[in-house]
Design a protein around this motif. Structure first.
Motif, PDB file in Angstrom:
ATOM      1  N   UNK A 136      29.752  31.440  53.182  1.00  0.00           N
ATOM      2  CA  UNK A 136      29.313  32.264  54.308  1.00  0.00           C
ATOM      3  C   UNK A 136      30.498  33.015  54.876  1.00  0.00           C
ATOM      4  N   UNK A 137      30.260  34.290  55.153  1.00  0.00           N
ATOM      5  CA  UNK A 137      31.331  35.077  55.759  1.00  0.00           C
ATOM      6  C   UNK A 137      30.717  36.037  56.763  1.00  0.00           C
ATOM      7  N   UNK A 138      31.386  36.186  57.886  1.00  0.00           N
ATOM      8  CA  UNK A 138      30.774  36.858  59.022  1.00  0.00           C
ATOM      9  C   UNK A 138      30.931  38.362  59.039  1.00  0.00           C
ATOM     10  N   UNK A 139      30.440  39.029  58.022  1.00  0.00           N
ATOM     11  CA  UNK A 139      30.395  40.495  58.051  1.00  0.00           C
ATOM     12  C   UNK A 139      28.949  40.932  57.855  1.00  0.00           C
ATOM     13  N   UNK A 140      28.560  42.069  58.431  1.00  0.00           N
ATOM     14  CA  UNK A 140      27.206  42.578  58.197  1.00  0.00           C
ATOM     15  C   UNK A 140      27.031  42.983  56.733  1.00  0.00           C
ATOM     16  N   UNK A 141      25.793  42.927  56.264  1.00  0.00           N
ATOM     17  CA  UNK A 141      25.521  43.360  54.892  1.00  0.00           C
ATOM     18  C   UNK A 141      26.034  44.785  54.700  1.00  0.00           C
ATOM     19  N   UNK A 142      26.569  45.056  53.505  1.00  0.00           N
ATOM     20  CA  UNK A 142      27.122  46.377  53.229  1.00  0.00           C
ATOM     21  C   UNK A 142      28.046  46.318  52.038  1.00  0.00           C
ATOM     22  N   UNK A 143      28.737  47.410  51.805  1.00  0.00           N
ATOM     23  CA  UNK A 143      29.639  47.499  50.655  1.00  0.00           C
ATOM     24  C   UNK A 143      31.073  47.194  51.074  1.00  0.00           C
ATOM     25  N   UNK A 144      31.700  46.343  50.297  1.00  0.00           N
ATOM     26  CA  UNK A 144      33.072  45.931  50.569  1.00  0.00           C
ATOM     27  C   UNK A 144      33.798  45.665  49.247  1.00  0.00           C
ATOM     28  N   UNK A 145      35.098  45.820  49.272  1.00  0.00           N
ATOM     29  CA  UNK A 145      35.895  45.259  48.186  1.00  0.00           C
ATOM     30  C   UNK A 145      36.050  43.760  48.417  1.00  0.00           C
ATOM     31  N   UNK A 146      36.074  43.014  47.329  1.00  0.00           N
ATOM     32  CA  UNK A 146      36.282  41.569  47.400  1.00  0.00           C
ATOM     33  C   UNK A 146      37.558  41.233  46.641  1.00  0.00           C
ATOM     34  N   UNK A 147      38.485  40.564  47.316  1.00  0.00           N
ATOM     35  CA  UNK A 147      39.690  40.073  46.648  1.00  0.00           C
ATOM     36  C   UNK A 147      39.703  38.553  46.710  1.00  0.00           C
ATOM     37  N   UNK A 148      40.174  37.934  45.627  1.00  0.00           N
ATOM     38  CA  UNK A 148      40.292  36.474  45.590  1.00  0.00           C
ATOM     39  C   UNK A 148      41.730  36.127  45.225  1.00  0.00           C
ATOM     40  N   UNK A 149      42.281  35.247  46.011  1.00  0.00           N
ATOM     41  CA  UNK A 149      43.658  34.812  45.786  1.00  0.00           C
ATOM     42  C   UNK A 149      43.695  33.310  45.536  1.00  0.00           C
ATOM     43  N   UNK A 150      44.707  32.908  44.786  1.00  0.00           N
ATOM     44  CA  UNK A 150      44.980  31.486  44.623  1.00  0.00           C
ATOM     45  C   UNK A 150      46.477  31.270  44.685  1.00  0.00           C
ATOM     46  N   UNK A 151      46.893  30.236  45.389  1.00  0.00           N
ATOM     47  CA  UNK A 151      48.309  29.908  45.452  1.00  0.00           C
ATOM     48  C   UNK A 151      48.814  29.644  44.036  1.00  0.00           C
ATOM     49  N   UNK A 152      49.893  30.292  43.654  1.00  0.00           N
ATOM     50  CA  UNK A 152      50.430  30.089  42.314  1.00  0.00           C
ATOM     51  C   UNK A 152      49.902  31.058  41.282  1.00  0.00           C
ATOM     52  N   UNK A 153      48.871  31.824  41.646  1.00  0.00           N
ATOM     53  CA  UNK A 153      48.334  32.848  40.742  1.00  0.00           C
ATOM     54  C   UNK A 153      48.412  34.216  41.412  1.00  0.00           C
ATOM     55  N   UNK A 154      48.307  35.259  40.615  1.00  0.00           N
ATOM     56  CA  UNK A 154      48.183  36.598  41.177  1.00  0.00           C
ATOM     57  C   UNK A 154      46.726  36.833  41.549  1.00  0.00           C
ATOM     58  N   UNK A 155      46.495  37.292  42.760  1.00  0.00           N
ATOM     59  CA  UNK A 155      45.135  37.585  43.196  1.00  0.00           C
ATOM     60  C   UNK A 155      44.586  38.811  42.497  1.00  0.00           C
ATOM     61  N   UNK A 156      43.268  38.990  42.575  1.00  0.00           N
ATOM     62  CA  UNK A 156      42.627  40.155  41.967  1.00  0.00           C
ATOM     63  C   UNK A 156      41.507  40.631  42.874  1.00  0.00           C
ATOM     64  N   UNK A 157      41.146  41.894  42.707  1.00  0.00           N
ATOM     65  CA  UNK A 157      40.142  42.513  43.576  1.00  0.00           C
ATOM     66  C   UNK A 157      39.157  43.311  42.744  1.00  0.00           C
ATOM     67  N   UNK A 158      37.953  43.473  43.270  1.00  0.00           N
ATOM     68  CA  UNK A 158      36.945  44.312  42.614  1.00  0.00           C
ATOM     69  C   UNK A 158      37.466  45.741  42.478  1.00  0.00           C
ATOM     70  N   UNK A 159      37.170  46.379  41.341  1.00  0.00           N
ATOM     71  CA  UNK A 159      37.602  47.768  41.139  1.00  0.00           C
ATOM     72  C   UNK A 159      36.852  48.709  42.063  1.00  0.00           C
ATOM     73  N   UNK A 160      35.599  48.373  42.339  1.00  0.00           N
ATOM     74  CA  UNK A 160      34.744  49.198  43.203  1.00  0.00           C
ATOM     75  C   UNK A 160      34.189  48.306  44.309  1.00  0.00           C
ATOM     76  N   UNK A 161      33.680  48.929  45.372  1.00  0.00           N
ATOM     77  CA  UNK A 161      33.032  48.115  46.408  1.00  0.00           C
ATOM     78  C   UNK A 161      31.821  47.370  45.848  1.00  0.00           C
TER      79      UNK A 161
END
Ligand SMILES: [Ca+2]
Ligand SMILES: [Ca+2]
Ligand SMILES: [Ca+2]
Length: 275
Positions: A136-161
């Protein structure tokens, strides 16, 4: 319950597999993130028959480890605590570790709107603190980029919203066919894409030599002098996530750093592809 809220009477909701019966209940109004990602360092996520993966316990800290290691959450995140009994789950839904999720602006992807810590299952599902539910995350429905990070790894993000809602379709960053922001943002292994392991310093690059390199961080973690020393525990320098920081010998953490910068040129640097 987190995020945007509204008050209803006689509303039944379900959270973490438990029914809630209350006259006045605060009902969640944000989005539920349906995400997958896999870690290069977590051998258990690579479908290998490796006994270390089976024998090893799960993510040690009961609380998210990012706040205490220099990561600054935006908005609602920080201080997440794992649900009771979650760490005893085994099999494909066993929890591998904590990740940090960022919801970023669709037109200005450098801008983090909100971020929070969540749990990563062995099969790549990113789940909430109960180890099962969508995050669960407190943003209204809509288009967003999503990035995921992990300690010890390089994070990555969606190319498009990505279209977020309470019932979004799976956004699967563990598939090579899912485009990520930047160039070579993830390590491609057949049809699978993995977050790059080897950022032992957690500073957004994988570096084997020169100032601020990750190899020295591994050496320092084991004492800095005797290369055959090892140290056990939940540490970012444990690049291959087997629970032991090791500089030399079989299954050491240094080799993964060299491998992931290309394996040949020690001065090569791999940078995290996040705006
Ligand atoms: Ca799962
Ligand atoms: Ca680094
Ligand atoms: Ca290790």
């Amino acid at each position: 319950l987190q995020g945007r809220t509204a008050i209803f009477d006689f509303r039944l909701d379900t959270y973490g597999g438990q029914d809630l019966f209350l006259d006045d209940i605060t009902v969640f109004q944000g989005c539920r993130l349906n995400l997958r990602v896999k870690l290069d360092g977590a051998l258990r996520q690579r479908d290998r028959a490796d006994e270390r993966c089976i024998a090893r316990g799960l993510a040690d800290p009961a609380s998210e480890p990012y706040s205490t290691s220099g990561y600054v959450f935006t908005g609602e995140g920080g201080g997440e605590v794992i649900g009771s009994g979650v760490l005893s789950v085994t099999g494909t839904n066993a929890i591998v570790d904590w990740v940090a999720i960022e919801v970023r602006d669709a037109t200005d992807p450098a801008k983090v709107i909100t971020s929070r810590a969540a749990l990563l299952q062995r099969d790549g599902d990113v789940v909430d603190l109960d180890g099962v539910s969508l995050v669960r995350i407190g943003v209204p429905a809509g288009n967003y980029h999503i990035a995921i990070r992990h300690r010890g790894h390089l994070g990555a993000m969606s190319a498009s919203p990505v279209a977020l809602s309470q019932s979004m379709p799976l956004f699967d960053l563990s598939l090579a066919s899912t485009a990520a922001w930047g160039t070579n943002a993830r390590k491609i292994d057949g049809a699978t894409a993995l977050l790059w392991a080897g950022d032992a310093l957690g500073n957004g690059d994988i570096k084997y030599t020169g100032a601020g390199n990750d190899r020295d961080a591994v050496l320092l973690a084991i004492g800095g002098v005797i290369p055959t020393n090892t140290v056990s525990g939940y540490r970012r320098e444990d690049c291959n996530m087997d629970g032991v920081v090791k500089y030399t010998g079989a299954a050491n953490d240094r080799d993964l750093i060299l491998l992931n910068i290309g394996g040949v040129l020690p001065t090569a640097v791999r940078s995290q592809q996040l705006p």
